[in-house]
Design an enzyme around this catalytic site. Structure first.
Site, PDB file in Angstrom:
ATOM      1  CB  THR A 150       7.436  -4.927 -13.676  1.00  0.00           C
ATOM      2  OG1 THR A 150       6.654  -3.952 -14.379  1.00  0.00           O
ATOM      3  CG2 THR A 150       8.022  -4.310 -12.420  1.00  0.00           C
ATOM      4  CD  GLU A 183      -2.816  -1.259  -0.048  1.00  0.00           C
ATOM      5  OE1 GLU A 183      -2.900  -0.278  -0.806  1.00  0.00           O
ATOM      6  OE2 GLU A 183      -3.398  -2.331  -0.270  1.00  0.00           O
TER       7      GLU A 183
END
Length: 429
Positions: free
Chosen positions: A269, A245
């Site tokens: 990524t 988060e």
């Protein structure tokens, strides 16, 4: 692998109103954002502007952060944290030790000091990075007074629903501290939202909705001691909900871009079809329909949905993206006094003693920057304040053998007469 810079605005416009994966049981950050775009059309424009500013900064500072095996840049940023504990019963009133375990977990994950990081033989090891971002529990409040960095509020709410009421005293929650100077984390019972672990506010909404800025985490998925991993959250007991988060809070997206073959605006990524769960085996989803290569999807990334023990890394480009936020939309944190000097350091300068290597495998060398310092007592404490070892020393450099201690974080206090200073040490063997 990912969308080009010129397609960013088009992509944002096309995807924000499309299918956001209905997986609120893990993280509701994108659901909250999508709901806001429906009530406030300017929300999307603010995110577009923030994205343009981030990409500009990244293009001008793409050599700031270093990979795991390269020298560090020295551009360390420390973020002051205030934890707002909301409780209806004493079980929800999490302990100081549990709060510190979350702060410690954030530091380990963001600084690549986690003991479960990828082995250097792993194909994705090269992409892992020390983000050079640290966190401290605030020692000075917005009024300049000393603080524990923790607020505790009894509430009549027996299960918050993730609708933002946690952030307002008038609604049974707790008003936040100045969000331009502190990371606000609310810890509460989110059972009203099913099995939701937490959610965060994006930096693009900081100026428009400052009272709602921060991170909310279920008390059963917070930190790694106490209530962490209890109830239905056995797989969420290492504090990685907080890591995930806070990543959103610093402008990271889920690795699958919240759409089928979506974009997270991070070049290094691997493109993913959708969220991953539990703990897949490597390689996972090789040559997927989105165009991944033989190594498959980077499911072990903190911004996926796998179990805590399976998510172990941020990438170089994720780190650079978060730094762009700290030097952009959240630049007020750079001048925050929230991590001000605490009493133990009032007598001796912070650099009076140096520890190296740090992290250490157990053999620690201590050197003094003060000429002729004598009669120094060196005390080792765990993070709960328990004294573990004491050394009396009159000469430096001094070698300290801690091979017998388990991996983790420790505090070393140097005392000379009535003067003292405390340093943090990481053991990783």
């Amino acid at each position: 692998m990912k969308y080009t810079y010129t397609s960013i605005l088009i992509f944002l416009v096309l995807t924000m109103g499309m299918n956001i994966n209905a997986q609120v049981e893990k993280c509701a950050t994108m659901q909250v954002f999508e709901k806001r775009t429906q009530s406030d059309p300017a929300t999307l424009l603010r995110m577009q502007q923030t994205e343009m500013e981030a990409q500009t900064w990244i293009s001008q500072n793409n050599n700031l952060l270093k990979h795991k095996n390269q020298p560090k840049s020295g551009a360390l940023v420390t973020i002051p944290v205030v934890v707002h504990v909301l409780y209806n019963n004493q079980t929800e009133n999490v302990s100081y030790e549990q709060i510190m375990s979350q702060i410690d977990g954030l530091n380990e994950d963001f600084r690549l000091l986690n003991s479960d990081s990828l082995d250097d033989t792993h194909p994705f090891w090269w992409y892992t990075a020390d983000t050079e971002i640290e966190f401290c529990l605030a020692s000075i409040d917005p009024n300049g007074n000393a603080t524990t960095g923790i607020t505790r509020t009894f509430t009549n709410i027996t299960g918050f629903t993730g609708d933002g009421s946690e952030k307002f005293t008038s609604l049974g929650g707790k008003d936040n501290w100045d969000p331009t100077k502190y990371l606000n984390i609310w810890v509460c019972d989110l059972s009203g939202a099913g099995t939701l672990l937490g959610y965060a506010a994006f930096p693009s909404d900081l100026t428009a909705y400052p009272d709602e800025d921060g991170v909310v985490i279920h008390y059963q998925a917070f930190g790694y001691v106490g209530t962490a991993g209890t109830g239905d959250f056995a797989a969420n007991d290492l504090g990685r909900t907080g890591t995930h988060e806070v990543g959103h809070w610093l402008n990271l997206r889920h690795i699958w871009g919240d759409d089928f073959c979506g974009d997270d605006f991070v070049p290094d990524t691997q493109v993913a079809e959708a969220a991953n769960y539990s703990c897949p085996s490597f390689p996972h989803n090789s040559f997927n329909s989105c165009g991944s290569d033989s190594d498959g999807e980077m499911y072990m990334n903190y911004m996926d949905y796998v179990d805590d023990y399976c998510m172990v890394m941020f990438t170089y480009d994720q780190g650079t993206r978060m730094l762009s936020t700290l030097f952009g939309a959240r630049d007020g944190l750079l001048t925050s006094s929230g991590c001000g000097t605490i009493s133990v350091n009032e007598y001796l300068p912070e650099n009076s003693f140096n520890l190296y290597p740090n992290p250490s495998n157990g053999n620690v060398v201590i050197n003094s920057q003060i000429n002729g310092v004598k009669n120094v007592t060196i005390s080792l404490f765990d993070l709960l304040g328990n004294e573990i070892k004491v050394f009396e020393n009159n000469s430096f450099p001094f070698e300290m053998n801690l091979i017998d201690l388990p991996n983790g974080s420790y505090l070393i206090k140097f005392q000379s007469g009535n003067q003292s200073v405390t340093k943090k040490l990481f053991l990783s063997k």
